[in-house]
Design an enzyme around this catalytic site. Structure first.
Site, PDB file in Angstrom:
ATOM      1  N   GLY A  46       3.771   2.557  -7.157  1.00 30.23           N
ATOM      2  CA  GLY A  46       4.875   1.731  -6.671  1.00 30.23           C
ATOM      3  C   GLY A  46       4.452   0.276  -6.639  1.00 30.23           C
ATOM      4  O   GLY A  46       3.271  -0.029  -6.488  1.00 30.23           O
ATOM      5  N   GLN A  51       4.424  -8.490  -4.630  1.00 32.00           N
ATOM      6  CA  GLN A  51       3.031  -8.240  -5.019  1.00 32.00           C
ATOM      7  C   GLN A  51       2.649  -8.960  -6.314  1.00 32.00           C
ATOM      8  O   GLN A  51       1.473  -9.077  -6.638  1.00 32.00           O
ATOM      9  CB  GLN A  51       2.770  -6.741  -5.165  1.00 32.00           C
ATOM     10  CG  GLN A  51       2.877  -5.998  -3.832  1.00 32.00           C
ATOM     11  CD  GLN A  51       2.582  -4.530  -3.999  1.00 32.00           C
ATOM     12  OE1 GLN A  51       3.468  -3.751  -4.303  1.00 32.00           O
ATOM     13  NE2 GLN A  51       1.327  -4.154  -3.825  1.00 32.00           N
ATOM     14  N   CYS A  97      -2.903   0.552  -1.475  1.00 32.33           N
ATOM     15  CA  CYS A  97      -1.980  -0.506  -1.891  1.00 32.33           C
ATOM     16  C   CYS A  97      -2.672  -1.366  -2.941  1.00 32.33           C
ATOM     17  O   CYS A  97      -3.835  -1.729  -2.761  1.00 32.33           O
ATOM     18  CB  CYS A  97      -1.607  -1.355  -0.672  1.00 32.33           C
ATOM     19  SG  CYS A  97      -0.475  -2.695  -1.046  1.00 32.33           S
ATOM     20  N   LEU A  98      -1.956  -1.675  -4.014  1.00 26.91           N
ATOM     21  CA  LEU A  98      -2.556  -2.501  -5.073  1.00 26.91           C
ATOM     22  C   LEU A  98      -2.929  -3.886  -4.550  1.00 26.91           C
ATOM     23  O   LEU A  98      -3.768  -4.558  -5.143  1.00 26.91           O
ATOM     24  CB  LEU A  98      -1.586  -2.624  -6.252  1.00 26.91           C
ATOM     25  CG  LEU A  98      -1.298  -1.310  -7.003  1.00 26.91           C
ATOM     26  CD1 LEU A  98      -0.259  -1.527  -8.088  1.00 26.91           C
ATOM     27  CD2 LEU A  98      -2.576  -0.729  -7.588  1.00 26.91           C
ATOM     28  N   HIS A 139       6.810   2.525   2.015  1.00 22.75           N
ATOM     29  CA  HIS A 139       5.719   1.575   1.789  1.00 22.75           C
ATOM     30  C   HIS A 139       6.231   0.342   1.031  1.00 22.75           C
ATOM     31  O   HIS A 139       5.942  -0.798   1.411  1.00 22.75           O
ATOM     32  CB  HIS A 139       4.608   2.292   1.002  1.00 22.75           C
ATOM     33  CG  HIS A 139       3.433   1.445   0.637  1.00 22.75           C
ATOM     34  ND1 HIS A 139       2.159   1.721   1.074  1.00 22.75           N
ATOM     35  CD2 HIS A 139       3.336   0.339  -0.140  1.00 22.75           C
ATOM     36  CE1 HIS A 139       1.329   0.797   0.578  1.00 22.75           C
ATOM     37  NE2 HIS A 139       2.022  -0.043  -0.161  1.00 22.75           N
ATOM     38  N   GLU A 140       7.014   0.573  -0.030  1.00 26.97           N
ATOM     39  CA  GLU A 140       7.487  -0.548  -0.860  1.00 26.97           C
ATOM     40  C   GLU A 140       8.557  -1.368  -0.133  1.00 26.97           C
ATOM     41  O   GLU A 140       8.587  -2.593  -0.242  1.00 26.97           O
ATOM     42  CB  GLU A 140       8.021  -0.045  -2.206  1.00 26.97           C
ATOM     43  CG  GLU A 140       7.011   0.710  -3.069  1.00 26.97           C
ATOM     44  CD  GLU A 140       5.693  -0.003  -3.249  1.00 26.97           C
ATOM     45  OE1 GLU A 140       5.664  -1.247  -3.210  1.00 26.97           O
ATOM     46  OE2 GLU A 140       4.658   0.683  -3.404  1.00 26.97           O
ATOM     47  N   HIS A 143       7.071  -3.811   2.107  1.00 26.19           N
ATOM     48  CA  HIS A 143       6.603  -5.029   1.414  1.00 26.19           C
ATOM     49  C   HIS A 143       7.693  -6.102   1.391  1.00 26.19           C
ATOM     50  O   HIS A 143       7.407  -7.293   1.501  1.00 26.19           O
ATOM     51  CB  HIS A 143       6.221  -4.720  -0.033  1.00 26.19           C
ATOM     52  CG  HIS A 143       4.800  -4.281  -0.219  1.00 26.19           C
ATOM     53  ND1 HIS A 143       3.730  -5.046   0.165  1.00 26.19           N
ATOM     54  CD2 HIS A 143       4.273  -3.160  -0.777  1.00 26.19           C
ATOM     55  CE1 HIS A 143       2.598  -4.417  -0.151  1.00 26.19           C
ATOM     56  NE2 HIS A 143       2.901  -3.270  -0.712  1.00 26.19           N
TER      57      HIS A 143
HETATM   58 ZN    ZN Z   1       1.580  -1.763  -1.282  1.00 26.31          ZN
END
Ligand code: ZN
Length: 177
Positions: A46, A51, A97-98, A139-140, A143
């Site tokens: 995701g 991000q 998380c990236l 989660h997304e 963000h």
């Molecule tokens: Zn993340």
């Protein structure tokens, strides 16, 4: 397709509240395709627009391969997603998380959610999700409101992670071995 650079802690942009998308056009679709390519390349399941440094309410995800390595990819594009309702039942999953590379922790969240969003063509959709898809959606969408999964951990754990990344940023990139 060229990928986009992913921002990581302690980049303050990660704390921005993203703006709703006003118009879904070819420019936005091109941007979403680049987001998807960036996510697959990372690799991740995701990615939220912030991000890659863009404070817009856009999310791409693909949880198909997370459950079955040989599964066909099945990307999803969500514009202005919002959680309509969440289950009282909660579940715990390990998240990463990236934007917080190489850190994983167990997070407790509602086990299922109902989400509304605009698809690639600007059509309103609703979806009920559970399991890893529910985790990824929450989660997304976090963000988009400037929230990170570490915000769901104890203050002690969160501060430890933040400190570690701040220190790393000061030291510069780790030398490759
Ligand atoms: Zn993340």
């Amino acid at each position: 397709m060229k990928t986009l650079p992913i921002i990581t802690l302690p980049d303050r942009k990660l704390r921005l509240v993203s703006d709703p998308v006003e118009r879904i056009d070819d420019d936005l679709r091109r941007f979403m395709d680049r987001m998807l390519a960036t996510m697959y390349d990372a690799p991740g399941i995701g990615l939220a627009a912030i991000q890659v440094g863009e404070p817009r309410r856009v999310v791409v995800l693909d949880v198909a391969k997370r459950e079955d390595e040989t599964a066909e990819s099945s990307p999803m594009f969500l514009v202005n997603p919002e959680i309509l309702s969440s289950s009282d039942e909660r579940s715990v999953h390990e998240e990463g998380c990236l934007s917080i590379p190489e850190y994983y922790a167990e997070v407790e969240r509602p086990a299922s959610v109902r989400v509304a969003f605009l698809d690639r063509d600007g059509k309103r959709q609703e979806m009920e999700a559970s399991g890893i898809l529910a985790v990824c959606l929450q989660h997304e969408i976090d963000h988009l409101d400037g929230k990170l999964f570490i915000d769901h951990l104890s203050k002690l754990k969160r501060d430890m992670v933040i400190k570690r990344f701040a220190k790393q940023a000061k030291l510069g990139p780790k030398p490759a071995l």
